[in-house]
Design a protein around this motif. Structure first.
Motif, PDB file in Angstrom:
ATOM      1  N   PRO A 537       0.802  -1.229   0.000  1.00  0.00           N
ATOM      2  CA  PRO A 537       0.000   0.000   0.000  1.00  0.00           C
ATOM      3  C   PRO A 537       0.833   1.276   0.000  1.00  0.00           C
ATOM      4  N   VAL A 538       1.980   1.263   0.662  1.00  0.00           N
ATOM      5  CA  VAL A 538       2.816   2.461   0.700  1.00  0.00           C
ATOM      6  C   VAL A 538       3.363   2.771  -0.688  1.00  0.00           C
ATOM      7  N   GLU A 539       3.879   1.735  -1.365  1.00  0.00           N
ATOM      8  CA  GLU A 539       4.394   1.950  -2.713  1.00  0.00           C
ATOM      9  C   GLU A 539       3.271   2.310  -3.677  1.00  0.00           C
ATOM     10  N   ALA A 540       2.107   1.667  -3.529  1.00  0.00           N
ATOM     11  CA  ALA A 540       0.975   1.975  -4.404  1.00  0.00           C
ATOM     12  C   ALA A 540       0.556   3.432  -4.259  1.00  0.00           C
ATOM     13  N   THR A 541       0.539   3.942  -3.027  1.00  0.00           N
ATOM     14  CA  THR A 541       0.179   5.341  -2.795  1.00  0.00           C
ATOM     15  C   THR A 541       1.221   6.272  -3.399  1.00  0.00           C
ATOM     16  N   ALA A 542       2.496   5.925  -3.241  1.00  0.00           N
ATOM     17  CA  ALA A 542       3.557   6.753  -3.816  1.00  0.00           C
ATOM     18  C   ALA A 542       3.454   6.800  -5.338  1.00  0.00           C
ATOM     19  N   ARG A 543       3.112   5.670  -5.948  1.00  0.00           N
ATOM     20  CA  ARG A 543       2.956   5.648  -7.410  1.00  0.00           C
ATOM     21  C   ARG A 543       1.783   6.511  -7.850  1.00  0.00           C
ATOM     22  N   ARG A 544       0.688   6.477  -7.073  1.00  0.00           N
ATOM     23  CA  ARG A 544      -0.454   7.312  -7.437  1.00  0.00           C
ATOM     24  C   ARG A 544      -0.089   8.782  -7.362  1.00  0.00           C
ATOM     25  N   HIS A 545       0.613   9.185  -6.298  1.00  0.00           N
ATOM     26  CA  HIS A 545       1.032  10.582  -6.181  1.00  0.00           C
ATOM     27  C   HIS A 545       1.915  10.982  -7.360  1.00  0.00           C
ATOM     28  N   ALA A 546       2.811  10.079  -7.776  1.00  0.00           N
ATOM     29  CA  ALA A 546       3.698  10.381  -8.898  1.00  0.00           C
ATOM     30  C   ALA A 546       2.902  10.537 -10.191  1.00  0.00           C
ATOM     31  N   ARG A 547       1.898   9.671 -10.394  1.00  0.00           N
ATOM     32  CA  ARG A 547       1.074   9.778 -11.603  1.00  0.00           C
ATOM     33  C   ARG A 547       0.279  11.080 -11.622  1.00  0.00           C
ATOM     34  N   LEU A 548      -0.308  11.428 -10.479  1.00  0.00           N
ATOM     35  CA  LEU A 548      -1.108  12.652 -10.420  1.00  0.00           C
ATOM     36  C   LEU A 548      -0.234  13.886 -10.596  1.00  0.00           C
ATOM     37  N   ALA A 549       0.984  13.840 -10.040  1.00  0.00           N
ATOM     38  CA  ALA A 549       1.905  14.966 -10.217  1.00  0.00           C
ATOM     39  C   ALA A 549       2.312  15.111 -11.673  1.00  0.00           C
ATOM     40  N   ALA A 550       2.568  13.970 -12.323  1.00  0.00           N
ATOM     41  CA  ALA A 550       2.947  14.009 -13.736  1.00  0.00           C
ATOM     42  C   ALA A 550       1.796  14.512 -14.602  1.00  0.00           C
ATOM     43  N   ALA A 551       0.567  14.103 -14.253  1.00  0.00           N
ATOM     44  CA  ALA A 551      -0.593  14.530 -15.029  1.00  0.00           C
ATOM     45  C   ALA A 551      -0.840  16.020 -14.879  1.00  0.00           C
ATOM     46  N   GLY A 552      -0.505  16.577 -13.697  1.00  0.00           N
ATOM     47  CA  GLY A 552      -0.739  18.000 -13.478  1.00  0.00           C
ATOM     48  C   GLY A 552       0.393  18.888 -13.924  1.00  0.00           C
ATOM     49  N   ALA A 553       1.524  18.243 -14.325  1.00  0.00           N
ATOM     50  CA  ALA A 553       2.701  19.044 -14.734  1.00  0.00           C
ATOM     51  C   ALA A 553       2.476  19.715 -16.086  1.00  0.00           C
TER      52      ALA A 553
END
Length: 553
Positions: A537-553
């Motif tokens: 779950p920790v890695e899954a959450t980190a991946r989601r944050h990375a995807r959302l950050a990339a999408a908003g960049a």
């Protein structure tokens, strides 16, 4: 005094009518869900998880099912509610996102009109206001140009976009609870990640509760707060997601976790009998499909496979991965000549078979076979499974019925079924069993190469693991070459010696499985791997944050 939970389920029992009696599908399940929380309900097919989800909206009412216990959703008991109270619950307080949007959406009406209809059922608003709300929620779920696309019909959207439309419809009346029943099962990993990220965002913004039903434990890892594990209609384990996935107490939960294919696990060495001679070689293979605009107007052809070159050796497994529309299924069908290439060369055992007619191909058909994605569609429902398996034997010229029956019995037993089931029909079998029938049929003529097109995509993880193990066993015993076509990268790594990654009809990367997975070179391959669900779950959450950050960049 603390507020009441959004959902309180106590001693839920659901019995379905079967013949003169009833079958208990859910037996004494209970749980609570607070506003803003997310609960994952996981288990194999037939565990009762979707039955529980449907009970939250009282969807078993009027079906002949018997429901007991209490199911309080936003203060309304879905078991006893009637009339207007039940109508306000469905779509108003709670809304459902179904697995198959093509079944849930009306193919004849624009999606905006369907969403607007939901709004007008639950709110006293004008048609214009309802239409405006439909455009608003389509925009919120990421449908580009929502005013224009609201006039489109379901078939004009991709699978992922149709799922977004269903989520928009569920959001239309601002429900306090979203129930999502297998919302990502048939989607590519990248689209799956987008849908899960969207559900997380919506829950965070609106404070709605979420019940996420799935057979994929990787899906719940980064998407829910708590997990309920079901087996045979009962809850066998319930707790925080990190505890259930990280330190499961029950043997059944541990078995589910052990069956999940891991993206970080190396490919199994020696899956086949060791690569031998080149059986199949494709060079610059192409396939175009003619299209029409309107009733008669011709438009430019669509190129589904564009200049693909690859080899398949005896005894090895070549995995072909890519998103929907990448051309992988079209390529697989060409490799066994179910489709004729429109360009390039295709050699089987040194012979050019790309342009052979059906009469010339007939002797080769027994050596090149295919296992299809959907055994329900590929098996004739009016014929017994034994007759379906016998068909290739009769096509090959066998006329002795005793020999045919004996051979079919051997094949059924070879794939883990009972020879006495010859006279049973497809509907009498589970999904995994039907896929075993499809494998037996492919084995019947004694092939040297089998193309498996998404053979486990619709199966739960334990059934998936059994089918994958069966294919590996057959390959080792019979020296088969396999081409394994799939969008599930974890499964492909588990079974493949080499992997080819397809995008927009082309192979963008290929090599031995460990190299492609551990050191991907192409950005598209890196994106696919980054979207694969993980069990931490920790890695899954980190991946989601990375995807959302990339999408908003």
């Amino acid at each position: 005094m603390s507020p009441e939970p959004l959902v309180q389920v106590r001693d839920l029992v659901v019995d379905f009518p079967v013949g003169d009696g009833h079958l208990r599908a859910v037996d004494g399940v209970g749980f609570t869900l607070e506003a803003g929380q997310a609960l994952g309900i996981v288990g194999e097919s037939g565990s009762g998880k979707s039955t529980v989800a449907s009970a939250l909206l009282g969807l078993h009412r009027g079906t002949g099912a018997r429901t007991g216990g209490s199911v309080l959703v936003a203060g309304v008991d879905a078991v006893t509610a009637e009339g207007e109270e039940l109508r306000r619950l469905r779509g108003g307080s709670a809304a459902m996102v179904f697995q198959d949007p093509l079944s849930a959406l009306d193919p004849y009406h624009a999606v905006g009109d369907q969403i607007a209809e939901v709004v007008r059922v639950h709110r006293p608003v004008s048609r214009r206001a309802a239409r405006a709300r439909a455009v608003e929620v389509l925009d919120r779920v990421g449908i580009a140009d929502p005013a224009r696309r609201s006039r489109s019909r379901p078939h004009e959207f991709s699978g992922g976009m149709r799922q977004r439309v269903l989520i928009a419809m569920a959001l239309a009346c601002e429900p306090r609870l979203l129930v999502a029943d297998e919302p990502t099962t048939a989607l590519d990993v990248t689209v799956q990640a987008q849908i899960l990220d969207l559900l997380h965002e919506l829950r965070t913004e609106t404070g709605a509760g979420l019940v996420l039903v799935t057979h994929d434990l990787g899906v719940v890892a980064g998407s829910v707060d708590r997990v309920l594990v079901m087996k045979d209609g009962r809850a066998v384990e319930h707790g925080p997601v990190a505890d259930v996935l990280g330190a499961p107490r029950e043997p059944y939960t541990r078995a589910l976790l052990s069956a999940v294919p891991r993206i970080d696990a190396p490919a199994a060495p020696g899956q086949g009998t060791g690569p031998g001679e080149v059986l199949l070689e494709a060079t610059d293979l192409r396939r175009e499909f003619a299209t029409r605009g309107g009733l008669t107007r011709r438009t430019a052809p669509v190129t589904a496979v564009d200049g693909v070159s690859l080899t398949v050796r005896a005894g090895e497994t070549l995995g072909i991965v890519g998103e929907s529309g990448s051309g992988k299924t079209t390529l697989g069908r060409m490799l066994v000549r179910l489709l004729e290439p429109t360009g390039g060369r295709l050699h089987y055992r040194g012979r050019d078979i790309g342009a052979l007619g059906e009469r010339e191909l007939r002797p080769l058909r027994r050596e090149l076979q295919m296992v299809f994605q959907d055994p329900v569609a590929s098996l004739n429902p009016r014929r017994t499974i034994g007759e379906s398996v016998a068909d290739p034997l009769r096509v090959a010229g066998e006329r002795d019925e005793r020999r045919i029956r004996a051979r079919v019995g051997e094949l059924l037993e070879r794939v883990g079924l009972d020879a006495d089931w010859y006279h049973r029909y497809p509907h009498e079998f589970s999904g995994g069993q039907r896929q075993r029938v499809g494998i037996a049929r492919a084995l019947a003529p004694g092939p040297r190469l089998i193309v498996c097109d998404e053979p486990v995509s619709a199966l739960d993880v334990t059934t998936q693991a059994h089918v994958v193990a069966l294919l590996g066993e057959l390959q080792r015993d019979l020296g088969l070459a396999l081409v394994f076509v799939a969008h599930d990268l974890a499964v492909v790594r588990q079974v493949s010696d080499r992997v080819a990654v397809m995008r927009a009809g082309r192979i963008v990367e290929q090599g031995d499985a460990d190299t492609v997975y551990d050191s991907p070179q192409h950005p598209y391959t890196k994106g696919l791997l980054a979207a694969v669900p993980v069990l931490d779950p920790v890695e899954a959450t980190a991946r989601r944050h990375a995807r959302l950050a990339a999408a908003g960049a």
